[in-house]
Design a protein around this motif. Structure first.
Motif, mmCIF file in Angstrom:
data_model
loop_
_atom_site.group_PDB
_atom_site.id
_atom_site.type_symbol
_atom_site.label_atom_id
_atom_site.label_comp_id
_atom_site.label_asym_id
_atom_site.label_seq_id
_atom_site.Cartn_x
_atom_site.Cartn_y
_atom_site.Cartn_z
ATOM 1 N N ALA A 1 0.846 -1.211 0.000
ATOM 2 C CA ALA A 1 0.000 0.000 0.000
ATOM 3 C C ALA A 1 0.869 1.244 0.000
ATOM 4 C CB ALA A 1 -0.928 0.020 1.218
ATOM 5 N N VAL A 2 0.280 2.283 -0.588
ATOM 6 C CA VAL A 2 0.910 3.601 -0.657
ATOM 7 C C VAL A 2 -0.115 4.614 -0.149
ATOM 8 C CG1 VAL A 2 1.693 5.354 -2.300
ATOM 9 C CG2 VAL A 2 2.401 2.990 -2.602
ATOM 10 N N SER A 3 0.353 5.655 0.482
ATOM 11 C CA SER A 3 -0.530 6.706 0.991
ATOM 12 C C SER A 3 -1.477 7.200 -0.112
ATOM 13 C CB SER A 3 0.321 7.878 1.476
ATOM 14 O OG SER A 3 -0.465 9.026 1.604
ATOM 15 N N PRO A 4 -2.745 7.408 0.217
ATOM 16 C CA PRO A 4 -3.691 7.913 -0.787
ATOM 17 C C PRO A 4 -3.222 9.219 -1.431
ATOM 18 C CG PRO A 4 -4.857 7.227 1.197
ATOM 19 C CD PRO A 4 -3.385 7.106 1.511
ATOM 20 N N LEU A 5 -2.487 10.025 -0.684
ATOM 21 C CA LEU A 5 -2.038 11.321 -1.216
ATOM 22 C C LEU A 5 -0.946 11.172 -2.268
ATOM 23 C CD1 LEU A 5 -1.839 13.326 2.143
ATOM 24 C CD2 LEU A 5 -3.643 13.429 0.390
ATOM 25 N N LEU A 6 -0.329 9.999 -2.308
ATOM 26 C CA LEU A 6 0.805 9.806 -3.227
ATOM 27 C C LEU A 6 0.513 8.779 -4.328
ATOM 28 C CD1 LEU A 6 3.918 9.824 -0.855
ATOM 29 C CD2 LEU A 6 3.145 11.611 -2.392
ATOM 30 N N ARG A 7 -0.732 8.372 -4.438
ATOM 31 C CA ARG A 7 -1.035 7.342 -5.448
ATOM 32 C C ARG A 7 -0.961 7.909 -6.869
ATOM 33 N NH1 ARG A 7 -5.654 4.317 -1.836
ATOM 34 N NH2 ARG A 7 -4.160 3.791 -0.212
ATOM 35 N N HIS A 8 -0.791 7.006 -7.808
ATOM 36 C CA HIS A 8 -0.707 7.356 -9.239
ATOM 37 C C HIS A 8 0.504 8.239 -9.544
ATOM 38 C CE1 HIS A 8 -4.618 5.544 -9.357
ATOM 39 N NE2 HIS A 8 -5.086 6.451 -8.510
ATOM 40 N N ARG A 9 1.552 8.065 -8.733
ATOM 41 C CA ARG A 9 2.796 8.794 -9.013
ATOM 42 C C ARG A 9 3.971 7.829 -9.114
ATOM 43 N NH1 ARG A 9 3.284 13.803 -4.936
ATOM 44 N NH2 ARG A 9 1.079 14.181 -4.582
ATOM 45 N N GLY A 10 3.659 6.566 -9.326
ATOM 46 C CA GLY A 10 4.730 5.589 -9.529
ATOM 47 C C GLY A 10 5.315 4.999 -8.248
#
Ligand SMILES: CC(C)(COP(=O)(O)OP(=O)(O)OC[C@H]1O[C@@H](n2cnc3c(N)ncnc32)[C@H](O)[C@@H]1OP(=O)(O)O)[C@@H](O)C(=O)NCCC(=O)NCCS
Length: 156
Positions: free
Chosen positions: A79-88
Motif C-alpha cells: 500500500a501507498v498513501s492515498p495522497l501519493l497514489r498514481h505517481r509511480g
C-alpha cells in the motif's frame, strides 16, 4: 525536482505505523489482522521482507513479502498513501520487492487480492501479473479473493 522516495527494509520501531497503514488502507471493512505485534514478528522473521517507502523522510507506503520453501514468493500486503497514489510509488515498491525476491531465488510471485479491489487488480495486471482463480470467502469467509501470479523469468 522532487527527491525520489527511499525504499528499505523496515525497522521494528516502525511496526505500529505499518500496522496502521494496513488497517486504514488495506483491511478496511475487515477485522484488523495485521496488528503491531504481527508486523513486528514479520520484521523479525528471516523468511519475510517488510519494506517501507519514505518520501521526504515520512513513512508513506509499505509492502510485506514472504518466502516459503516452494520457490514462490508470496506478496502479502502492499500500500501507498492515498495522497501519493498514481505517481509511480507503488510500482517502485513492488519492483523493489520483486528484485529482493529474485535475489532470494524465487521464480514466481503469488498474491491474493480482494475481488472488489478493481484498482489493485488492474495495477498488478498492468505490471505483468496474471489473474488466476477466485477463492470464495478468502477474507473472513465473506469477501472473495482473486489470485494473481507472475513468473520472474518472464520479466527481467
Ligand atoms: C495498489 C497501489 C499500491 C498502487 O500504487 P500507486 O502508487 O497508485 O501505483 P503507481 O502509480 O505506481 O502505478 C504503477 C502503474 O500501474 C498503473 N496503474 C495504477 N493503478 C491502475 C489502475 N487502477 N488501472 C490501470 N493501471 C493502473 C499506472 O498507470 C502505472 O503505469 P505506468 O508504470 O505504465 O505509468 C495503491 O493504489 C494502493 O496503495 N492501494 C490501496 C491498498 C491496496 O489496495 N493494496 C493492494 C492490495 S494488498
Amino acid at each position: 525536482m522532487p527527491a525520489p522516495p527511499t525504499i528499505r527494509l523496515a525497522h521494528r520501531a516502525e511496526a505500529h505505523a505499518i500496522a496502521r497503514m494496513s488497517r486504514d488502507w488495506i483491511e478496511h471493512g475487515l477485522g484488523w489482522s495485521w496488528t503491531t505485534q504481527r508486523v513486528a514478528q514479520a520484521v523479525d522473521d528471516a523468511s519475510t521482507n517488510v519494506a517501507v517507502l519514505l518520501k521526504d523522510e515520512r513513512l508513506e507506503g509499505f509492502g510485506i513479502m514472504q518466502y516459503p520453501d516452494d520457490g514462490a514468493a508470496h506478496l502479502v500486503l502492499l500500500a501507498v498513501s492515498p495522497l501519493l497514489r498514481h505517481r509511480g510509488m507503488g510500482k517502485q515498491l513492488l519492483r523493489w520487492l520483486e528484485h529482493s525476491a529474485r535475489l532470494a531465488g524465487s521464480t514466481e510471485i503469488r498474491l491474493e487480492c480482494r475481488a472488489d479491489n478493481v484498482n489493485a487488480i488492474a495495477f498488478y495486471q498492468h505490471l505483468g501479473y496474471r489473474q488466476g482463480g477466485m477463492v470464495g470467502g478468502y477474507y473472513e469467509g465473506r469477501i472473495d479473493a482473486v489470485r494473481l501470479h507472475k513468473h520472474m523469468a518472464a520479466t527481467p
